[in-house]
Design a protein around this motif. Structure first.
Motif, PDB file in Angstrom:
ATOM      1  N   UNK A  34       7.814  23.298  -6.160  1.00 47.06           N
ATOM      2  CA  UNK A  34       7.796  21.971  -7.326  1.00 47.06           C
ATOM      3  C   UNK A  34       9.135  21.665  -7.073  1.00 47.06           C
ATOM      4  N   UNK A  35      10.032  22.290  -6.425  1.00 45.90           N
ATOM      5  CA  UNK A  35      11.416  21.821  -6.276  1.00 45.90           C
ATOM      6  C   UNK A  35      11.896  20.504  -5.282  1.00 45.90           C
ATOM      7  N   UNK A  36      10.709  21.030  -4.266  1.00 43.74           N
ATOM      8  CA  UNK A  36      10.275  19.880  -3.222  1.00 43.74           C
ATOM      9  C   UNK A  36       9.205  18.418  -3.699  1.00 43.74           C
ATOM     10  N   UNK A  37       9.183  18.387  -5.283  1.00 45.90           N
ATOM     11  CA  UNK A  37       8.977  16.909  -5.401  1.00 45.90           C
ATOM     12  C   UNK A  37       9.206  15.868  -4.830  1.00 45.90           C
ATOM     13  N   UNK A  38      10.707  16.071  -5.661  1.00 40.49           N
ATOM     14  CA  UNK A  38      11.482  15.652  -5.540  1.00 40.49           C
ATOM     15  C   UNK A  38      11.820  14.298  -4.325  1.00 40.49           C
ATOM     16  N   UNK A  39      12.224  15.476  -2.962  1.00 35.69           N
ATOM     17  CA  UNK A  39      11.954  15.266  -2.235  1.00 35.69           C
ATOM     18  C   UNK A  39      11.142  14.475  -1.370  1.00 35.69           C
ATOM     19  N   UNK A  40      10.140  15.402  -1.783  1.00 33.06           N
ATOM     20  CA  UNK A  40       8.335  14.355  -1.517  1.00 33.06           C
ATOM     21  C   UNK A  40       8.596  12.789  -2.027  1.00 33.06           C
ATOM     22  N   UNK A  41       9.069  12.485  -2.981  1.00 35.47           N
ATOM     23  CA  UNK A  41       9.692  11.221  -3.339  1.00 35.47           C
ATOM     24  C   UNK A  41      10.285  10.090  -2.416  1.00 35.47           C
ATOM     25  N   UNK A  42      11.014  10.826  -2.531  1.00 35.50           N
ATOM     26  CA  UNK A  42      12.482  10.059  -1.711  1.00 35.50           C
ATOM     27  C   UNK A  42      12.204   9.665  -0.110  1.00 35.50           C
ATOM     28  N   UNK A  43      10.228  10.536  -0.201  1.00 29.66           N
ATOM     29  CA  UNK A  43       9.916   9.750   1.578  1.00 29.66           C
ATOM     30  C   UNK A  43       9.044   9.403   1.196  1.00 29.66           C
ATOM     31  N   UNK A  44       8.686   8.461   0.027  1.00 27.28           N
ATOM     32  CA  UNK A  44       7.441   7.707   0.005  1.00 27.28           C
ATOM     33  C   UNK A  44       8.129   6.218   0.845  1.00 27.28           C
ATOM     34  N   UNK A  45       9.334   6.044   0.446  1.00 30.63           N
ATOM     35  CA  UNK A  45       9.449   4.481   0.888  1.00 30.63           C
ATOM     36  C   UNK A  45       9.981   4.950   1.813  1.00 30.63           C
ATOM     37  N   UNK A  46      10.127   5.274   3.453  1.00 29.45           N
ATOM     38  CA  UNK A  46       9.858   5.795   4.228  1.00 29.45           C
ATOM     39  C   UNK A  46       8.538   5.494   4.688  1.00 29.45           C
ATOM     40  N   UNK A  47       7.723   6.244   3.880  1.00 30.12           N
ATOM     41  CA  UNK A  47       6.591   6.011   4.869  1.00 30.12           C
ATOM     42  C   UNK A  47       6.093   4.686   4.512  1.00 30.12           C
ATOM     43  N   UNK A  48       6.667   4.247   3.643  1.00 29.60           N
ATOM     44  CA  UNK A  48       5.576   2.520   2.983  1.00 29.60           C
ATOM     45  C   UNK A  48       6.104   1.886   4.185  1.00 29.60           C
ATOM     46  N   UNK A  49       7.563   2.072   4.686  1.00 26.66           N
ATOM     47  CA  UNK A  49       7.341   1.259   6.129  1.00 26.66           C
ATOM     48  C   UNK A  49       6.836   1.355   7.000  1.00 26.66           C
ATOM     49  N   UNK A  50       6.539   3.002   7.538  1.00 24.70           N
ATOM     50  CA  UNK A  50       5.749   2.485   8.629  1.00 24.70           C
ATOM     51  C   UNK A  50       4.277   1.964   8.829  1.00 24.70           C
ATOM     52  N   UNK A  51       3.350   2.415   7.741  1.00 20.56           N
ATOM     53  CA  UNK A  51       2.698   1.529   7.501  1.00 20.56           C
ATOM     54  C   UNK A  51       2.946   0.103   7.530  1.00 20.56           C
ATOM     55  N   UNK A  52       3.572  -0.176   6.727  1.00 22.08           N
ATOM     56  CA  UNK A  52       3.468  -1.947   6.184  1.00 22.08           C
ATOM     57  C   UNK A  52       3.939  -2.511   7.480  1.00 22.08           C
ATOM     58  N   UNK A  53       5.320  -2.397   8.197  1.00 25.25           N
ATOM     59  CA  UNK A  53       6.421  -3.008   8.958  1.00 25.25           C
ATOM     60  C   UNK A  53       5.415  -2.986   9.905  1.00 25.25           C
ATOM     61  N   UNK A  54       4.914  -2.236  10.556  1.00 20.10           N
ATOM     62  CA  UNK A  54       4.319  -1.745  11.906  1.00 20.10           C
ATOM     63  C   UNK A  54       3.357  -2.795  11.867  1.00 20.10           C
ATOM     64  N   UNK A  55       2.124  -2.597  11.026  1.00 20.67           N
ATOM     65  CA  UNK A  55       1.354  -4.444  10.514  1.00 20.67           C
ATOM     66  C   UNK A  55       1.739  -5.462  10.751  1.00 20.67           C
ATOM     67  N   UNK A  56       3.171  -5.949   9.934  1.00 19.88           N
ATOM     68  CA  UNK A  56       3.577  -7.523  10.004  1.00 19.88           C
ATOM     69  C   UNK A  56       4.368  -7.164  11.366  1.00 19.88           C
ATOM     70  N   UNK A  57       4.775  -6.726  11.536  1.00 29.46           N
ATOM     71  CA  UNK A  57       5.844  -7.027  13.367  1.00 29.46           C
ATOM     72  C   UNK A  57       4.801  -7.256  14.310  1.00 29.46           C
TER      73      UNK A  57
END
Length: 606
Positions: A338-361
């Protein structure tokens, strides 16, 4: 008593068995000297090199296939890729559940890899047969007038992709976890190797990715999609064979029951006991005997003060059902996940950039001058190779130079903590978006200066203007992705390692779905009232620079949230210390039992 501890795991005092609960494929104790370690990992890493070649041989250039062959627009193709990415990275939750609860990591992996191969074969057919592809656009015809793919053609193509997603759901959370399982935490030399495992694991991943981002993409763009997809399919078949060859020397962890069910039981019981007071002495909470854990090859976890609300699940109320009373160890396992869930939440945004930015680049790269010498044009998707190259370089520098150097000052075996490593990566993601914004402003300035506003106009500016953002993305991956994988595996309890690894893939999946939402929402909002919008099919009249500023702001806010979460995060007690204390308690318990049995009772004396 010490002799009992030292000889634990040895059948006859001479054989050196593993002490971390690993067994062979038939569930028997396994010798450390003949199994596991880097020898076993070489087969697992060998699989990963070929598998990533196959996966990224499809994923890296998928936006080009959707645009040029299936005639999809910028937003539609980007969202289709994001949705597929979401499925690929969310399915490991199911794969981890099946592995931990029923089949074990090995058999879950083998079955899933066969499904994966079936999907790759179907995908190769979809791009090879003319009847499964729409006809090419006629020259001079606008893209929106191109023949659209029929429901059957799109159905077969996306069915194949989602079969692949199901297959990866069983392979991704189990292959890396199984690799880490080849090192015994309780043998000092193997423990030191394990600290570097995920660095070199990702090195192998990006070695396969580099091949796909260069050679395979060139084949797809210049030879044909049938050959370009056929080669990774063959590569995947080879990777499965490589994995199977290592079967005799693998170490395995037995399924320990559904981790999700055990966690759910804790939350349900804690809520039921909402009005119940937790005793001040943790020893009054429900817990099994040390011998019960020893018989099952598990470790007992001591009580901690974090997330104290969940301690209510272990309060003795007279009920003994698993849905009315939980052990302290079960509660502590739930706390750790459970205590790792907040860490997981903070890693969603960089994951968004990995998927999205690479495609747009890559989309941006299509509009730029791709010449590399007089007779060679670099395919835009090949720019992703620079992510891989800089990732590989930074891993070597980090593991061989930075860690030994900084370790002298921090005294931390890892050099810096996992959260510090993750934080550095999150800062780099902000810098990536700022860099991308500056490059896009330069690209749009050249378009306006030369009055090149057509969708297919090529701007007189080299594609290598995008190189800095791709390079930074590679360095950022070294910090964010490896730190995520290491943290979620290391901090997960022993019986929930696959679920911990699935946390890593879940952040990528949620990031992909968030990418779809953000891209569609921003595109729709900025198109209102007849405006061109920030993101359209014609990038020469769009405003991706505004979008990158928006993403930079979100990344900065995400980093600030991470600082708050990291401040309150408490690492688990070292597993080897816990194990040592457990063995000492067990030996003491057995010694006391022996003394009680040998001491005459008062009645016997009389």
């Amino acid at each position: 008593m010490m002799a009992m501890v030292e000889e634990k795991g040895s059948a006859n005092g001479k054989e050196d068995y593993t002490e971390d609960g690993t067994v062979d494929l038939k569930g028997r104790p396994i010798l450390r000297s003949k199994t596991g370690r880097w020898k076993a990992c070489s087969f697992i890493v060998g699989y990963e090199v070929f598998e990533r070649m196959a996966f990224y041989g499809i994923a890296s250039n998928l936006v080009v296939y959707l645009t040029n062959e299936l005639h999809e627009g910028t937003v539609e193709s980007s969202n289709n890729i994001s949705n597929l990415g979401g499925a690929v990275w969310m399915m490991p939750l199911a794969g981890a559940y099946i592995a931990d609860a029923y089949l074990g990591r090995y058999w879950t992996f083998v079955i899933a890899s066969c499904i994966y191969l079936m999907g790759m074969c179907l995908l190769t057919l979809a791009v090879s047969l003319p009847s499964l592809r729409p006809p090419q656009c006629a020259q001079g015809v606008a893209d929106h007038n191109c023949p659209r793919a029929s429901p059957l053609q799109k159905g077969v193509f996306f069915l194949a992709l989602y079969i692949i997603a199901v297959g990866t759901g069983g392979t991704k959370p189990n292959i890396s976890t199984m690799g880490a399982d080849q090192f015994d935490e309780f043998e000092p030399k193997e423990r030191s190797y394990k600290l570097s495992f995920f660095n070199w694991w990702f090195f192998s991943i990006f070695l396969g990715t580099l091949f796909s981002n260069t050679f395979l993409i060139y084949i797809q763009d210049n030879v044909g999609w049938a050959v370009g997809y056929g080669l990774p399919t063959v590569g995947l078949g080879i990777s499965i064979l490589v994995f199977l060859l290592g079967t005799p020397i693998y170490r395995h962890k037995l399924p320990s029951g559904s981790p999700i069910t055990r966690m759910l039981q804790v939350f349900v019981v804690a809520i039921r006991n909402l009005k119940t007071c937790v005793p001040e002495d943790p020893k009054e909470l429900h817990e099994l005997n040390i011998e019960d854990y020893a018989c099952n090859g598990r470790n007992r976890i001591d009580h901690t003060s974090s997330l104290s609300f969940l301690d209510k699940a272990a309060v003795k109320t007279g009920q003994k059902s698993t849905w009315t009373l939980c052990t302290v160890t079960q509660v502590e396992e739930t706390k750790q996940m459970t205590k790792m869930i907040p860490i997981l939440i903070t890693t969603i945004m960089p994951s968004t950039l990995i998927v999205q930015a690479t495609t747009l680049f890559i989309k941006q790269g299509i509009t730029l001058d791709k010449r590399m010498g007089p007779h060679f044009d670099i395919p835009p998707a090949c720019l992703t190779a620079f992510i891989t190259i800089f990732m590989l370089i930074s891993i070597i520098v980090y593991d061989r130079v930075f860690v030994p150097l900084i370790r002298r000052y921090t005294k931390n075996p890892r050099g810096i903590t996992m959260l510090q490593r993750l934080g550095i990566g999150l800062v780099l993601h902000v810098i990536i978006m700022v860099t991308a914004c500056l490059a896009e402003r330069k690209r749009l300035h050249v378009a306006r200066e030369n009055r090149l506003f057509g969708q297919h106009d090529t701007l007189p500016i080299t594609i290598f203007i995008l190189l800095p953002q791709f390079a930074l993305a590679g360095v950022a991956d070294n910090f964010v992705e490896i730190a995520k994988m290491e943290l979620f595996y290391d901090q997960a309890p022993e019986g929930m390692k696959s679920l911990g690894t699935a946390y890593f893939t879940t952040s990528l999946g949620l990031g992909s779905f968030l990418s779809t939402f953000l891209l569609s929402t921003i595109a729709n909002i900025t198109r209102r009232h007849g405006r061109e919008g920030w993101i359209s099919d014609n990038l020469n009249t769009s405003h991706l620079d505004y979008y990158y500023v928006f993403m930079a702001v979100l990344s900065l806010l995400n980093f600030l949230f991470f600082l708050v979460v990291a401040k309150f995060f408490v690492y688990n007690v070292d597993v080897t210390q816990n194990k040592y204390g457990f063995e000492m308690n067990l030996a003491s318990s057995q010694e006391n039992a022996r003394i009680r049995q040998s001491t005459p009772t008062p009645d016997a004396k009389s």
